[in-house]
Scaffold this active site. Structure first.
Site, PDB file in Angstrom:
ATOM      1  N   ARG A 176      50.672  35.137  27.459  1.00 15.90           N
ATOM      2  CA  ARG A 176      51.841  34.404  26.960  1.00 15.90           C
ATOM      3  C   ARG A 176      53.060  35.303  26.836  1.00 15.90           C
ATOM      4  O   ARG A 176      54.135  34.995  27.364  1.00 15.90           O
ATOM      5  CB  ARG A 176      51.518  33.766  25.606  1.00 15.90           C
ATOM      6  CG  ARG A 176      50.437  32.704  25.652  1.00 15.90           C
ATOM      7  CD  ARG A 176      50.048  32.247  24.249  1.00 15.90           C
ATOM      8  NE  ARG A 176      48.823  31.475  24.224  1.00 15.90           N
ATOM      9  CZ  ARG A 176      48.750  30.155  24.001  1.00 15.90           C
ATOM     10  NH1 ARG A 176      49.841  29.471  23.775  1.00 15.90           N
ATOM     11  NH2 ARG A 176      47.583  29.542  23.999  1.00 15.90           N
ATOM     12  N   GLU A 203      45.642  22.094  33.492  1.00 14.11           N
ATOM     13  CA  GLU A 203      44.864  22.575  34.640  1.00 14.11           C
ATOM     14  C   GLU A 203      44.835  21.605  35.822  1.00 14.11           C
ATOM     15  O   GLU A 203      44.958  22.021  36.984  1.00 14.11           O
ATOM     16  CB  GLU A 203      43.437  22.927  34.204  1.00 14.11           C
ATOM     17  CG  GLU A 203      43.326  24.197  33.397  1.00 14.11           C
ATOM     18  CD  GLU A 203      43.792  24.044  31.961  1.00 14.11           C
ATOM     19  OE1 GLU A 203      44.141  25.056  31.325  1.00 14.11           O
ATOM     20  OE2 GLU A 203      43.818  22.884  31.454  1.00 14.11           O
ATOM     21  N   GLU A 211      45.465  36.374  24.779  1.00 13.67           N
ATOM     22  CA  GLU A 211      46.541  35.413  24.544  1.00 13.67           C
ATOM     23  C   GLU A 211      47.904  36.088  24.510  1.00 13.67           C
ATOM     24  O   GLU A 211      48.892  35.563  25.032  1.00 13.67           O
ATOM     25  CB  GLU A 211      46.305  34.645  23.236  1.00 13.67           C
ATOM     26  CG  GLU A 211      45.057  33.782  23.211  1.00 13.67           C
ATOM     27  CD  GLU A 211      45.151  32.542  24.089  1.00 13.67           C
ATOM     28  OE1 GLU A 211      46.228  32.314  24.693  1.00 13.67           O
ATOM     29  OE2 GLU A 211      44.154  31.813  24.181  1.00 13.67           O
ATOM     30  N   ASP A 237      36.643  31.207  33.111  1.00 13.09           N
ATOM     31  CA  ASP A 237      37.563  30.691  34.124  1.00 13.09           C
ATOM     32  C   ASP A 237      38.511  31.701  34.769  1.00 13.09           C
ATOM     33  O   ASP A 237      38.448  31.975  35.968  1.00 13.09           O
ATOM     34  CB  ASP A 237      38.356  29.520  33.556  1.00 13.09           C
ATOM     35  CG  ASP A 237      38.970  29.802  32.175  1.00 13.09           C
ATOM     36  OD1 ASP A 237      38.878  30.943  31.690  1.00 13.09           O
ATOM     37  OD2 ASP A 237      39.556  28.865  31.583  1.00 13.09           O
TER      38      ASP A 237
END
Length: 572
Positions: free
Chosen positions: A192, A453, A188, A320
């Site tokens: 980010r 998405e 993360e 993913d």
């Protein structure tokens, strides 16, 4: 009546094939007329296509000339306005973007929505990670790194929100502090914070962003100090102690460990220090040693042995973005020989993805199953709706026949993902869906946390195909967010997409991804061109650079040439 019947018989006589078979001369004349007509139609279509290509080339040249003129204006400073106004008067012309008025209007609506979200964050949660709009306060979900602020930098820049961007830039320069006794998610924080800072640097050329990106990058690096180099997924930012989540039993998560390549390769390219790139590329080297023939990896990997420890496979949560980055590192490396390995691994994984694809009855919605051992689960996360965009982007690397097949699959999956939204009373998608014979799809986990998405995939498909249907779908989703998620103090998710009950969180990725992809969906393809930029999994665009012999050319961004003008001046 008799005259009408006689006329009808005459017409039938001339369209009856037997009439011409008995009269070969007239048949020959008819054949010649058919050939000449066909040639005329073909020639007309060819001229239309050539005219379209010529117009497209002229528009591109016009945009380039406009950018060059604006660069000269920036160089000349205050004197430029007088010079250019006199020039325009003399020429009697003006330069305008060839832009659909509907797109302009929709883009402005998205921009206004972004401003509403941003201003709410500034008012109630400035400098904190995320806004809780219902209670009008901020929370530090990521250790107080200013996640929403950093995630928003490039969105503000691309939309031409100069004042807001500068305010955020000043906070980064004066208040951003990574020396925190906080156990951060490596994944993360990378996507980010590192990604957000590097994108802001690539867009603006402001070195403060690169300095901060290198600082946090250095603090994350000890996570890769494992026997295999496959990183631990958590690290203390102050002391560098790294470990994995307790709930994984000591294993690393595939997506968390295989989704730092874009950011750390870019960090090496921008700083000239190869250590970041070496760490993350070694992960791919290790995974390749046991890469299965179908390219589908378990979501759990032992960092000590490099082996998959369980058999759960998914293109949704925890799997993913690993597959996404195999393709995007190839794109980031300008599709050269030095990154061919990534493309080959990705194509292997896409062959594996095809083995997971099924269709519903009665409506033939295409979906991607999850797999555990030999068992296929008829479940698909909304997170997996990144796949249509990934497939569309990757289709261009195949030969014509395979490219057509992959793009067709992308379009079928996008239709399914759009219907994730359309089948609910709020027209917003749940977190995941189940598929049952004769029932098409049903909502599983029913919350919506403002995920991007599906919109991401619509943006890619629109740019790859030019089909405006994808814009209409995106607009419908945007309107559903406006109706159900917008409140006076920001935007909130839904606890249940069936009842519309609201939660109390404005996720940082809503500003980083959802609004950005919507804005780009209604913008000319020249704005953050896919030929020049690659998006990380948090939608932060990074400049594509040449890689030679495994080494990367170091980029020195120039703010005047990175296409911001289409966002600020050309897209008013």
């Amino acid at each position: 009546m008799a005259r009408a019947r006689s006329s009808s018989l005459q017409v039938w006589r001339f369209i009856n094939p037997s009439y011409y078979l008995k009269r070969p001369k007239r048949l020959a004349i008819l054949f010649i007329v058919f050939v000449l007509t066909s040639f005329a139609v073909w020639d007309r279509q060819t001229l239309v296509r050539e005219h379209y290509v010529e117009n497209s080339e002229l528009r591109n040249e016009l945009h380039q000339l406009k950018d060059q003129l604006d660069d000269v204006k920036n160089y000349l400073g205050d004197k430029a306005n007088d010079i250019f106004e006199k020039s325009r008067e003399a020429l009697g012309t003006s330069i305008q973007d060839d832009d659909d008025p509907i797109d302009v209007e929709r883009r402005e609506k998205v921009k206004e929505a972004m401003l509403h979200a941003w201003n709410s964050y500034v008012k109630y949660a400035w400098g904190q990670d995320e806004l809780q709009p219902q209670s009008k306060n901020g929370v530090n979900s990521f250790g107080g790194l200013g996640a929403t602020l950093v995630d928003s930098l490039d969105t503000l820049y691309i939309m031409g929100l100069d004042e807001q961007f500068q305010k955020a830039r000043d906070w980064v320069a004066t208040s951003m502090d990574f020396n925190k006794n906080y156990v951060a998610s490596v994944f993360e924080t990378t996507i980010r914070v590192v990604g957000g800072l590097l994108s802001a640097y690539d867009l603006s050329g402001d070195k403060i962003f690169l300095e901060k990106a290198q600082d946090i990058g250095n603090r994350l690096l000890p996570a890769w100090n494992t026997p295999t180099g496959i990183p631990y997924n958590q690290i203390n930012l102050a002391n560098g102690n790294a470990h994995n989540f307790g709930w994984t039993g000591g294993d690393s998560v595939l997506a968390d460990s295989g989704t730092e390549q874009l950011e750390f390769i870019a960090l090496s390219q921008r700083t000239g220090d190869p250590k970041y790139q070496q760490k993350v590329e070694n992960v791919i080297t290790q995974l390749r040693k046991t890469f299965p023939s179908d390219g589908l990896l378990s979501i759990y990997i032992n960092p000590n042995s490099g082996q998959s420890t369980r058999s759960q496979i998914t293109f949704g949560a925890m799997g993913d973005s690993f597959y996404e980055y195999l393709l995007k590192v190839w794109v980031q490396g300008n599709k050269t020989e030095s990154v061919k390995l990534y493309r080959e691994m990705w194509e292997t994984s896409m062959n594996g993805l095809l083995s997971l694809v099924k269709k519903t009855t009665p409506s033939s919605f295409t979906y991607i199953c999850e797999k555990n051992g030999e068992y296929l689960s008829d479940k698909m996360d909304e997170l997996a709706c990144f796949a249509p965009g990934m497939l569309a982007l990757g289709s261009t690397g195949y030969g014509p026949d395979k490219a057509k097949k992959i793009l067709s699959l992308a379009e079928e999956l996008a239709w399914t993902c759009y219907n994730f939204y359309q089948i609910t009373p709020t027209k917003l998608a749940g977190e995941n869906y189940f598929f049952n014979s004769g029932q098409d799809m049903s909502v599983g986990t029913s919350w919506n946390i403002l995920r991007p998405e599906t919109i991401e995939s619509l943006m890619y498909l629109y740019r790859m195909t030019g089909n405006k249907t994808y814009q209409e779908w995106g607009w419908n989703i945007f309107q559903a967010f406006e109706k159900n998620s917008r409140i006076e103090s920001g935007y909130v998710g839904l606890k249940d997409v069936r009842s519309g009950e609201k939660d109390n969180m404005m996720q940082s990725f809503f500003l980083a991804e959802t609004f950005k992809y919507l804005y780009l969906l209604f913008s000319p393809p020249s704005l953050i061109s896919l030929d020049e930029w690659v998006f990380n999994t948090e939608a932060h665009p990074l400049r594509i650079v040449q890689r030679n012999g495994g080494k990367s050319e170091i980029v020195k961004p120039n703010a005047m040439i990175l296409g911001r003008k289409q966002g600020r001046n050309g897209l008013k």
